[in-house]
Design a protein around this motif. Structure first.
Motif, PDB file in Angstrom:
ATOM      1  N   GLU A 131       4.632   1.843   8.493  1.00  0.00           N
ATOM      2  CA  GLU A 131       3.893   0.243   7.350  1.00  0.00           C
ATOM      3  C   GLU A 131       5.034   0.498   6.200  1.00  0.00           C
ATOM      4  N   ARG A 156       5.562  -2.788   5.544  1.00  0.00           N
ATOM      5  CA  ARG A 156       5.021  -3.817   3.563  1.00  0.00           C
ATOM      6  C   ARG A 156       6.434  -4.479   2.825  1.00  0.00           C
ATOM      7  N   ARG A 204      -1.799  -1.123   8.229  1.00  0.00           N
ATOM      8  CA  ARG A 204      -1.407   0.022   8.308  1.00  0.00           C
ATOM      9  C   ARG A 204      -1.045   0.739  10.133  1.00  0.00           C
ATOM     10  N   ASP A 205      -0.104   1.414  10.650  1.00  0.00           N
ATOM     11  CA  ASP A 205       0.302   1.805  12.020  1.00  0.00           C
ATOM     12  C   ASP A 205      -1.087   2.238  12.176  1.00  0.00           C
ATOM     13  N   LEU A 238      -0.624  -2.528   1.421  1.00  0.00           N
ATOM     14  CA  LEU A 238      -0.934  -2.087   2.554  1.00  0.00           C
ATOM     15  C   LEU A 238      -2.720  -2.160   3.408  1.00  0.00           C
ATOM     16  N   THR A 263       0.317  -7.522  10.865  1.00  0.00           N
ATOM     17  CA  THR A 263       1.341  -6.104  11.429  1.00  0.00           C
ATOM     18  C   THR A 263       2.264  -7.096  10.703  1.00  0.00           C
TER      19      THR A 263
END
Lengths: 161, 161
Positions: A68, A72, A52-53, A86, A21
């Motif tokens: 996100e 990234r 991803r969120d 992502l 994350t």
């Protein structure tokens, strides 16, 4: 120039896949990524999947601090990272493996779910992919996003509320 | 091979000096460092001074979340950074300039003190150093350590206390 024997086979550059994350980037993340890349030998290519969120919300039940696209971009700005992408909205290790075609999947010390999914996908498809675990770096102090958050709460309570 | 005319002068690689605390690393930091390096043209060398914990306490009256050695190592792990070094315990722009010998000093949008000190030191010593200001990157949302801390407080209040 050395004479070519015709037997020289160009060694394939090994692709190492790491993931995470990376919500509050810390040195533990960098050490994990460096060890992951080293596992692929000289000239290895390190590809990092950044969650991803929505995946973090679904899997960990919490919102991310940094969005996100920023997570990234920050990961890709690290020297050790060749490419950061992502993840899928519906994270699936089988799909990731098919897209990235890694030689090695490196999982962090706290990624037991990811490790299990990677081993299962590799086994089911009978793939020649090594799944390796990377140990925690040094003392746990501040090599954990949770600890960083706790320290911020402790330092700034009553100040930024 | 091209014939040497004897007139080829090897262009000096420009040294750009940037500085900061970089306590919670975010994309705004990276954009600041990238713009700073670009100001030095192709092949510029970017040297970053990372503030000591004691300097942050003395100048900003607050404790850092991440210890200085971890902040320094994290900054040096960025692609854009050639060298990251810890500042002096008693921060003095004149000493920094003497040690690094920069061609350009790049100051961030929130570094008004540093900018004033840099301009004063350059003027007093009559040095040919350009001091340039780097604008804030994009929307201020999450390009500020303070905003990140506030968001953490908001998200985790009552959870990690």
């Amino acid at each position: 120039m050395a004479r070519s024997t015709g037997k020289d086979v160009k060694r394939k550059r090994k692709v190492v896949l790491a993931s995470g994350t990376f919500d509050l980037l810390h040195l533990g993340h960098v050490k994990y990524l460096e060890e992951a890349k080293q596992a692929g030998g000289k000239n290895a290519k390190l590809v990092v999947i950044v969650a991803r969120d929505s995946t973090v919300e679904n899997r960990k039940g919490r919102r991310t601090v940094m969005p996100e696209d920023q997570r990234r971009a920050l990961v890709e700005s690290l020297k050790v990272v060749d490419e950061a992408i992502l993840g899928y909205e519906n994270f699936d290790m089988g799909n990731v493996i098919e897209a990235i075609k890694p030689d090695i999947i490196a999982v962090g010390h706290d990624q037991t779910d990811i490790e299990a999914e990677a081993r299962k996908a590799v086994e089911e498809k009978g793939l020649a992919i090594k799944v390796i675990g990377i140990g925690r770096f040094g003392k746990p102090e501040l090599n954990s996003s949770l600890k960083i958050k706790r320290k911020i709460m402790e330092l700034y309570k009553g100040r930024y509320e």
